[in-house]
Design a protein around this motif. Structure first.
Motif, PDB file in Angstrom:
ATOM      1  N   PRO A 118       0.837  -1.205   0.000  1.00 54.43           N
ATOM      2  CA  PRO A 118       0.000   0.000   0.000  1.00 54.43           C
ATOM      3  C   PRO A 118       0.868   1.249   0.000  1.00 54.43           C
ATOM      4  N   GLU A 119       0.687   2.089  -1.012  1.00 55.33           N
ATOM      5  CA  GLU A 119       1.492   3.304  -1.096  1.00 55.33           C
ATOM      6  C   GLU A 119       0.936   4.405  -0.213  1.00 55.33           C
ATOM      7  N   LEU A 123      -5.202   0.189   1.160  1.00 51.00           N
ATOM      8  CA  LEU A 123      -5.170  -0.483  -0.135  1.00 51.00           C
ATOM      9  C   LEU A 123      -6.594  -0.578  -0.645  1.00 51.00           C
ATOM     10  N   ALA A 124      -6.878   0.054  -1.770  1.00 54.93           N
ATOM     11  CA  ALA A 124      -8.241   0.177  -2.275  1.00 54.93           C
ATOM     12  C   ALA A 124      -8.714  -1.103  -2.942  1.00 54.93           C
ATOM     13  N   VAL A 125     -10.042  -1.222  -3.050  1.00 51.36           N
ATOM     14  CA  VAL A 125     -10.643  -2.427  -3.626  1.00 51.36           C
ATOM     15  C   VAL A 125     -10.320  -2.558  -5.106  1.00 51.36           C
ATOM     16  N   GLN A 158     -13.724  -3.306   1.697  1.00 54.28           N
ATOM     17  CA  GLN A 158     -14.087  -3.806   0.369  1.00 54.28           C
ATOM     18  C   GLN A 158     -12.939  -4.589  -0.257  1.00 54.28           C
ATOM     19  N   ALA A 159     -11.703  -4.121  -0.059  1.00 55.53           N
ATOM     20  CA  ALA A 159     -10.548  -4.826  -0.602  1.00 55.53           C
ATOM     21  C   ALA A 159     -10.384  -6.187   0.068  1.00 55.53           C
ATOM     22  N   ALA A 160     -10.596  -6.226   1.383  1.00 54.77           N
ATOM     23  CA  ALA A 160     -10.502  -7.499   2.106  1.00 54.77           C
ATOM     24  C   ALA A 160     -11.560  -8.480   1.617  1.00 54.77           C
ATOM     25  N   ASN A 161     -12.745  -7.986   1.334  1.00 53.30           N
ATOM     26  CA  ASN A 161     -13.806  -8.863   0.828  1.00 53.30           C
ATOM     27  C   ASN A 161     -13.466  -9.401  -0.566  1.00 53.30           C
ATOM     28  N   ALA A 162     -12.866  -8.554  -1.400  1.00 54.24           N
ATOM     29  CA  ALA A 162     -12.460  -9.004  -2.735  1.00 54.24           C
ATOM     30  C   ALA A 162     -11.402 -10.097  -2.636  1.00 54.24           C
ATOM     31  N   LEU A 163     -10.479  -9.935  -1.689  1.00 48.71           N
ATOM     32  CA  LEU A 163      -9.447 -10.955  -1.493  1.00 48.71           C
ATOM     33  C   LEU A 163     -10.047 -12.213  -0.897  1.00 48.71           C
TER      34      LEU A 163
END
Length: 428
Positions: A118-119, A123-125, A158-163
């Protein structure tokens, strides 16, 4: 140094566990090639060099590496990725560190190993979806598609859900390696954690860090010993303290707050100086990264040519540069918070040393070089409950920064609370 796991300092048990799992993964890859398996599991008694019944040897598709700052979470994940791709013919030599696969993975140039860092503050979805889509393909040159997610605690919901979706139904050739601090593993959703095999790294000892600085970095033994003793178990920080005068100055400013906070005439000036120095250090780090990235982006977009009409970038590419600048600004904010947080950790450790003195405990100090000048005198005149109040003030400041409170306001409040706690004892 030959084997990649030699890079793990003070983590011998972890290295053995990952090495055994990599051997299991190689055997599984052979079965997948032959169309004999569709699950990531190999019985232990079928793995060369592993005793029957040693359940730690089994391979799985998702891993969670946790450990305190400096323990080497991302290093361990990268070493494991290298072992998964290793081309050494003998399984006993897995993670050899010499084959092309090991070399490219450790250099972060392997085509089938993706590092997600993450920059900014999160960290975005959208970024995670792109990564998941790319990782779902078959590997091009290696045995596996490996995704290493550093600072996985910064995933948005949302990013965690995508992963989570791809971790629950993983492609047969993809392995996910997540890294997160042990102090806050709950920042990762319970469901995602439950799908991962947990690898808990420990803090390296002072002797381990000192040996690395001397043998691997070639530093002076005396300087290495000092840096190892004050770094809080963080190898990278020990290296910076031993080699970077600015890092040493930043530490001194953080520790000086303990004394400056007891006087109104110096407290807030010292707090402001700490915030400014952290901001300056972050800007210097970010500027170095930004310059190289911007030049690379401009070249990729066609700037800098020598022919007619090629000295400027084509029309329509300005948006790409603006997006890069936006990411760089977010990263600079994150770096600034990280630098300031490190200073606060140092300050909390100093109050901890004083607390140890005040209760008469025989514990190794976090700042042994400050025992005579700060921690022992403070521990002798301040009551334990007052020192605990100081520690709580520092920890509350860290939490406020994590919630995006402006650094100046958070640090000013911390200094006021420290001064109040210590002056109450002085006046008593």
């Amino acid at each position: 140094m030959t084997n990649v796991f030699d890079r793990l300092t003070g983590q011998d048990a972890i290295a053995d566990e990952l090495r055994a799992a990599a051997r299991a993964a190689r055997m599984l890859a052979q079965r997948l090639d032959a169309g004999q398996s569709d699950g990531l599991f190999v019985p232990d008694d079928e793995i060369p060099g592993v005793d029957a019944g040693w359940s730690r040897a089994s391979m799985t598709h998702s891993w969670l590496f946790t450990g305190p700052p400096g323990s080497g979470r991302s290093v361990a994940a990268t070493c494991f990725a290298a072992a998964l791709q290793c081309q050494a013919p003998d399984p006993a030599d897995i993670g050899c560190g010499e084959c092309r696969a090991c070399v490219t993975v450790m250099a972060k140039t392997h085509a089938d190993v993706r590092h997600v860092v993450p920059e900014g503050l999160s960290l975005a979805v959208s970024a995670m979806r792109d990564i998941v889509q790319a990782a779902s393909r078959r590997p091009g040159t290696g045995r596996w598609q490996v995704v290493i997610v550093e600072d996985a605690d910064r995933l948005t919901e949302q990013a965690a859900n995508a992963l989570l979706k791809v971790v629950e139904e993983p492609p047969p050739r993809t392995v996910f390696l997540l890294c997160a601090p042990s102090v806050d593993p709950e920042d990762i959703s319970v469901t995602l954690r439950s799908r991962c095999r947990h690898i808990a790294l420990v803090t390296p000892t002072t002797a381990d860090i000192e040996r690395v600085l001397v043998e691997r970095d070639g530093l002076d033994p005396e300087q290495a010993h000092w840096a190892a003793s004050v770094c809080g178990g963080h190898i990278g920080r020990a290296r910076r303290l031993a080699t970077d005068p600015d890092a040493r100055e930043q530490r001194e400013k953080a520790l000086s707050l303990a004394r400056a906070a007891t006087r109104d005439s110096t407290a807030y000036a010292a707090a402001e100086e700490l915030v400014k120095s952290a901001d300056a250090a972050a800007k210097a780090i970010a500027a170095e990264l930004d310059e190289a990235e911007t030049e690379e982006m401009r070249t990729a977009l066609g700037a800098g040519g020598t022919g007619k009409g090629t000295s400027r970038m084509p029309r329509g590419t300005a948006g790409a540069l603006k997006e890069l600048e936006k990411r760089q600004k977010s990263r600079a904010t994150r770096v600034g918070r990280d630098v300031l947080d490190r200073a606060l950790v140092d300050l909390a450790a100093l109050f901890r040393d004083a607390l140890v003195v005040s209760v008469g405990a025989q514990v190794t100090p976090m700042h042994p070089d400050k025992s005579d000048s700060i921690s022992v005198p403070m521990g002798e005149y301040a009551r334990p409950e007052q020192l605990l109040a100081c520690v709580e003030a520092v920890l509350d400041c860290r939490e406020a920064l994590d919630k995006n409170v402006k650094p100046k306001f958070a640090v000013d409040d911390m200094v006021a609370r420290i001064g109040l706690a210590l002056k109450r004892k002085v006046d008593a």
